[in-house]
Design a protein around this motif. Structure first.
Motif, PDB file in Angstrom:
ATOM      1  N   ASP A 137      84.478  35.384  41.056  1.00 15.52           N
ATOM      2  CA  ASP A 137      84.747  35.779  42.361  1.00 15.52           C
ATOM      3  C   ASP A 137      86.368  36.190  42.354  1.00 15.52           C
ATOM      4  O   ASP A 137      86.880  35.697  42.947  1.00 15.52           O
ATOM      5  N   ASP A 138      86.211  37.692  41.783  1.00 16.67           N
ATOM      6  CA  ASP A 138      87.548  38.455  41.701  1.00 16.67           C
ATOM      7  C   ASP A 138      87.419  39.863  41.525  1.00 16.67           C
ATOM      8  O   ASP A 138      86.769  40.011  40.671  1.00 16.67           O
ATOM      9  N   LEU A 139      87.603  40.479  42.449  1.00 16.30           N
ATOM     10  CA  LEU A 139      87.107  41.862  42.433  1.00 16.30           C
ATOM     11  C   LEU A 139      87.783  42.690  41.152  1.00 16.30           C
ATOM     12  O   LEU A 139      87.212  43.810  40.866  1.00 16.30           O
ATOM     13  N   ARG A 140      88.565  41.921  40.632  1.00 20.71           N
ATOM     14  CA  ARG A 140      89.535  42.945  39.285  1.00 20.71           C
ATOM     15  C   ARG A 140      88.505  42.635  38.072  1.00 20.71           C
ATOM     16  O   ARG A 140      88.703  43.236  36.957  1.00 20.71           O
ATOM     17  N   TYR A 141      87.434  41.880  38.157  1.00 21.58           N
ATOM     18  CA  TYR A 141      86.634  41.721  36.894  1.00 21.58           C
ATOM     19  C   TYR A 141      85.314  42.361  37.105  1.00 21.58           C
ATOM     20  O   TYR A 141      84.726  42.330  38.360  1.00 21.58           O
ATOM     21  N   PHE A 142      84.743  42.957  36.144  1.00 17.49           N
ATOM     22  CA  PHE A 142      83.427  43.628  36.336  1.00 17.49           C
ATOM     23  C   PHE A 142      82.580  43.049  34.685  1.00 17.49           C
ATOM     24  O   PHE A 142      83.161  43.272  33.899  1.00 17.49           O
ATOM     25  N   ASN A 143      81.405  42.488  35.173  1.00 15.13           N
ATOM     26  CA  ASN A 143      80.782  41.520  34.189  1.00 15.13           C
ATOM     27  C   ASN A 143      79.510  42.775  33.652  1.00 15.13           C
ATOM     28  O   ASN A 143      78.747  42.892  34.431  1.00 15.13           O
ATOM     29  N   VAL A 144      79.571  43.128  32.120  1.00 15.80           N
ATOM     30  CA  VAL A 144      78.452  43.812  31.975  1.00 15.80           C
ATOM     31  C   VAL A 144      77.480  43.190  31.135  1.00 15.80           C
ATOM     32  O   VAL A 144      76.952  43.835  30.142  1.00 15.80           O
ATOM     33  N   SER A 145      77.613  41.754  31.238  1.00 13.46           N
ATOM     34  CA  SER A 145      76.200  41.347  30.664  1.00 13.46           C
ATOM     35  C   SER A 145      75.045  41.707  31.060  1.00 13.46           C
ATOM     36  O   SER A 145      74.745  42.260  32.133  1.00 13.46           O
ATOM     37  N   MET A 146      74.351  41.976  30.316  1.00 12.82           N
ATOM     38  CA  MET A 146      72.856  42.661  30.505  1.00 12.82           C
ATOM     39  C   MET A 146      72.216  42.326  31.841  1.00 12.82           C
ATOM     40  O   MET A 146      71.539  43.088  32.496  1.00 12.82           O
ATOM     41  N   GLU A 147      72.152  40.980  31.963  1.00 10.24           N
ATOM     42  CA  GLU A 147      71.538  40.640  33.378  1.00 10.24           C
ATOM     43  C   GLU A 147      72.286  41.221  34.455  1.00 10.24           C
ATOM     44  O   GLU A 147      71.681  41.405  35.675  1.00 10.24           O
ATOM     45  N   ASN A 148      73.375  41.569  34.538  1.00  9.21           N
ATOM     46  CA  ASN A 148      74.149  42.311  35.780  1.00  9.21           C
ATOM     47  C   ASN A 148      73.977  43.585  35.769  1.00  9.21           C
ATOM     48  O   ASN A 148      74.522  44.472  36.772  1.00  9.21           O
TER      49      ASN A 148
END
Length: 168
Positions: A137-148
């Motif tokens: 819950d922080d806009l500075r992170y982007f999660n590229v795990s396949m589910e996302n």
């Protein structure tokens, strides 16, 4: 030439379907990922794979046939576990011809398998995997795990656009 990102493919890991239960088995899972991958990645594209990619020598050999110039950012399943499974550094170097990273500052982001600590961001955003569908819950992170990313590599331009829309 485009740049793409993805993480947590878990190729040739039978237990992955416990978490991705829309698939009947890991072979169906792997084929689905391969088909989605080839919908966007072309031979001269760069693909940043942010860890937990291949769980066996057979999966690494299969990944060799996938398009793109690939780099890997080693994940928690890509360490001593590799040696136990018969995966060597030479195998990785033959498939990930761009580079093998721990983490890096690349394209103006921190790029890593695990999200780096907020204190270490130093006015940069972080593109990462590892947490699968448990987003930070922080806009500075982007999660590229396949589910996302709908099980399809996401482009650098799309990631930049997302950060821009967040004001980051």
């Amino acid at each position: 030439m485009n740049n793409y990102f993805c993480a947590d493919l878990h190729l040739d890991q039978p237990s992955i379907i416990k978490f991705r239960n829309q698939f009947t088995d890991h072979k169906e899972h792997d084929l689905f990922l391969k088909e989605n991958y080839h919908k966007v990645v072309r031979p001269k594209d760069f693909v940043n794979m942010l860890g937990d990619v291949c769980m066996s020598p057979a999966a690494i050999e299969e990944l060799r046939t996938w398009d793109g110039i690939k780099s890997i950012y080693l994940g928690n399943h890509d360490n001593a576990e590799f040696k136990k499974r018969g995966v060597s550094l030479e195998m990785l170097q033959s498939v990930f011809e761009d580079r093998i990273y721990g983490f890096a500052r690349k394209h103006g982001f921190w790029v890593s398998h695990c999200p780096i600590h907020p204190v270490e961001l130093r006015n940069r955003n972080c593109v990462h995997g590892h947490v699968h569908s448990n987003n930070i819950d922080d806009l500075r992170y982007f999660n590229v795990s396949m589910e996302n990313i709908d099980y399809t590599p996401i482009s650098l331009e799309e990631i930049r656009s997302i950060f821009k829309s967040r004001g980051c």
